[in-house]
Motif scaffolding. Sequence first.
Motif, mmCIF file in Angstrom:
data_model
loop_
_atom_site.group_PDB
_atom_site.id
_atom_site.type_symbol
_atom_site.label_atom_id
_atom_site.label_comp_id
_atom_site.label_asym_id
_atom_site.label_seq_id
_atom_site.Cartn_x
_atom_site.Cartn_y
_atom_site.Cartn_z
ATOM 1 N N LEU A 21 0.810 -1.210 0.000
ATOM 2 C CA LEU A 21 0.000 0.000 0.000
ATOM 3 C C LEU A 21 0.846 1.264 0.000
ATOM 4 O O LEU A 21 0.484 2.265 -0.616
ATOM 5 C CB LEU A 21 -0.914 0.015 1.237
ATOM 6 N N GLY A 22 1.974 1.213 0.721
ATOM 7 C CA GLY A 22 2.827 2.391 0.776
ATOM 8 C C GLY A 22 3.324 2.803 -0.591
ATOM 9 O O GLY A 22 3.413 3.986 -0.900
ATOM 10 N N ASN A 23 3.629 1.822 -1.434
ATOM 11 C CA ASN A 23 4.099 2.122 -2.784
ATOM 12 C C ASN A 23 2.956 2.615 -3.659
ATOM 13 O O ASN A 23 3.167 3.434 -4.561
ATOM 14 C CB ASN A 23 4.747 0.889 -3.406
ATOM 15 N N MET A 24 1.748 2.128 -3.408
ATOM 16 C CA MET A 24 0.597 2.592 -4.184
ATOM 17 C C MET A 24 0.239 4.032 -3.822
ATOM 18 O O MET A 24 -0.163 4.816 -4.679
ATOM 19 C CB MET A 24 -0.612 1.682 -3.936
ATOM 20 N N ALA A 25 0.373 4.370 -2.547
ATOM 21 C CA ALA A 25 -0.079 5.673 -2.056
ATOM 22 C C ALA A 25 0.973 6.762 -2.145
ATOM 23 O O ALA A 25 0.660 7.917 -2.404
ATOM 24 C CB ALA A 25 -0.550 5.539 -0.601
ATOM 25 N N GLY A 26 2.238 6.407 -1.891
ATOM 26 C CA GLY A 26 3.244 7.446 -1.726
ATOM 27 C C GLY A 26 3.001 8.172 -0.406
ATOM 28 O O GLY A 26 2.145 7.781 0.394
ATOM 29 N N ARG A 27 3.731 9.240 -0.180
ATOM 30 C CA ARG A 27 3.524 10.016 1.040
ATOM 31 C C ARG A 27 2.211 10.788 0.955
ATOM 32 O O ARG A 27 1.826 11.270 -0.113
ATOM 33 C CB ARG A 27 4.669 10.999 1.286
ATOM 34 N N ARG A 28 1.535 10.915 2.107
ATOM 35 C CA ARG A 28 0.293 11.682 2.175
ATOM 36 C C ARG A 28 0.493 12.938 3.003
ATOM 37 O O ARG A 28 1.405 13.015 3.837
ATOM 38 C CB ARG A 28 -0.813 10.844 2.814
ATOM 39 N N GLN A 29 -0.368 13.913 2.793
ATOM 40 C CA GLN A 29 -0.382 15.090 3.651
ATOM 41 C C GLN A 29 -0.816 14.669 5.049
ATOM 42 O O GLN A 29 -1.733 13.859 5.207
ATOM 43 C CB GLN A 29 -1.329 16.150 3.093
ATOM 44 N N LYS A 40 -5.964 12.576 8.296
ATOM 45 C CA LYS A 40 -5.623 11.153 8.305
ATOM 46 C C LYS A 40 -6.357 10.378 7.218
ATOM 47 O O LYS A 40 -5.783 9.509 6.558
ATOM 48 C CB LYS A 40 -5.927 10.546 9.667
ATOM 49 N N TYR A 41 -7.641 10.684 7.034
ATOM 50 C CA TYR A 41 -8.435 9.949 6.048
ATOM 51 C C TYR A 41 -8.820 10.815 4.844
ATOM 52 O O TYR A 41 -9.708 10.463 4.086
ATOM 53 C CB TYR A 41 -9.700 9.401 6.709
ATOM 54 N N ASP A 47 -8.589 3.651 6.235
ATOM 55 C CA ASP A 47 -7.185 3.959 6.005
ATOM 56 C C ASP A 47 -6.740 3.476 4.631
ATOM 57 O O ASP A 47 -6.032 4.182 3.913
ATOM 58 C CB ASP A 47 -6.328 3.315 7.101
ATOM 59 N N THR A 48 -7.180 2.265 4.257
ATOM 60 C CA THR A 48 -6.811 1.722 2.949
ATOM 61 C C THR A 48 -7.335 2.602 1.824
ATOM 62 O O THR A 48 -6.613 2.933 0.877
ATOM 63 C CB THR A 48 -7.349 0.291 2.793
ATOM 64 N N ARG A 49 -8.605 2.991 1.919
ATOM 65 C CA ARG A 49 -9.186 3.839 0.871
ATOM 66 C C ARG A 49 -8.472 5.187 0.795
ATOM 67 O O ARG A 49 -8.203 5.693 -0.306
ATOM 68 C CB ARG A 49 -10.684 4.039 1.099
ATOM 69 N N ALA A 50 -8.145 5.770 1.943
ATOM 70 C CA ALA A 50 -7.465 7.067 1.949
ATOM 71 C C ALA A 50 -6.105 6.973 1.259
ATOM 72 O O ALA A 50 -5.702 7.875 0.515
ATOM 73 C CB ALA A 50 -7.308 7.570 3.381
#
Length: 295
Positions: free
Chosen positions: A205-213, A219-220, A253-256
């Motif tokens: 998931l981390g690779n799919m999302a990258g860093r988030r604000q 958080k979501y 969390d997954t969807r976010a």
Amino acid sequence: LDFKAALTWLCGEVEGITPAEREARIQKARAGAAAARRAAEKYRQDVIRQARVIWEQGRDPSGTEVEAYLARRSIDISALGGFPRAIRFHPDLPYAHHIDGEWRVVHRGPAMLAAIQGMDGRFSALHRTWLDLSRPKGKALILHPQTGEALDVKKGLGSKKGGAIRLTGGLRAGTMVCAEGMETTWSAMMAGVYPEAAFWCLVDLGNMAGRRQTGKGLKYAGLPDMDDDEAFVPPHHVQRLIFVMDGDSDPRDTRAKLEAGLRRAMALRPGLKGQIAAAPNGFDLNDVLMGGGDG
């Protein structure tokens, strides 16, 4: 420490120093940072070389435990046109775990190897799955020799960020389907909904999302940190990007995370359309393929 105290701790007292001394400190800090970057890149390249050595030990997975393992997971590789070049078989791969400050081999056995390629197409990391066909789902059970806890039988080696396991080439495909795991990605292929699409596994998931604000209330929110220039982005020719969402992890969390990855991709690829295809709650797509979930 507060900000001023932290600066003092790092740099020493700065009041009363001459401009020349201040400039010398700045240059020293820059040189130190540059040296750290060079050391990090050397380590990265060393690990990629280690991963490539293992990859080159692999062989054609056809007719091996890899094919039997996938069949156990209801994935008919022959119906999908055979194995992609990104998959190999290792008949006796050592499994090392860090114990008491050193790496120790705690298991060895057959494993599925998968090459992770960067956006430039170059080999950047290796994904390994240890197999044991005597177990219900075909994955090995590897226990910590001291605690008895089950260790993760799926491990990466190298630099996976921004990369993918390309289960189909799809170098001109307008639609791309991506999921965390290879089994989930193959399961999406088995559905036959997008026969002309490219199917790439993004490993986690981390690779799919990258860093988030981050911050209060974010958080979501699913907002990408656009300063992350190493996050996964599909090739320019992709017009539709579909992320498969597993239902066996925290749904909000997954969807976010998936939304953040899609929003980054759409911002960097004008005209790209992104969507999420969710598995039933409590299941991943391979569970559905194997008869679990509600379809």
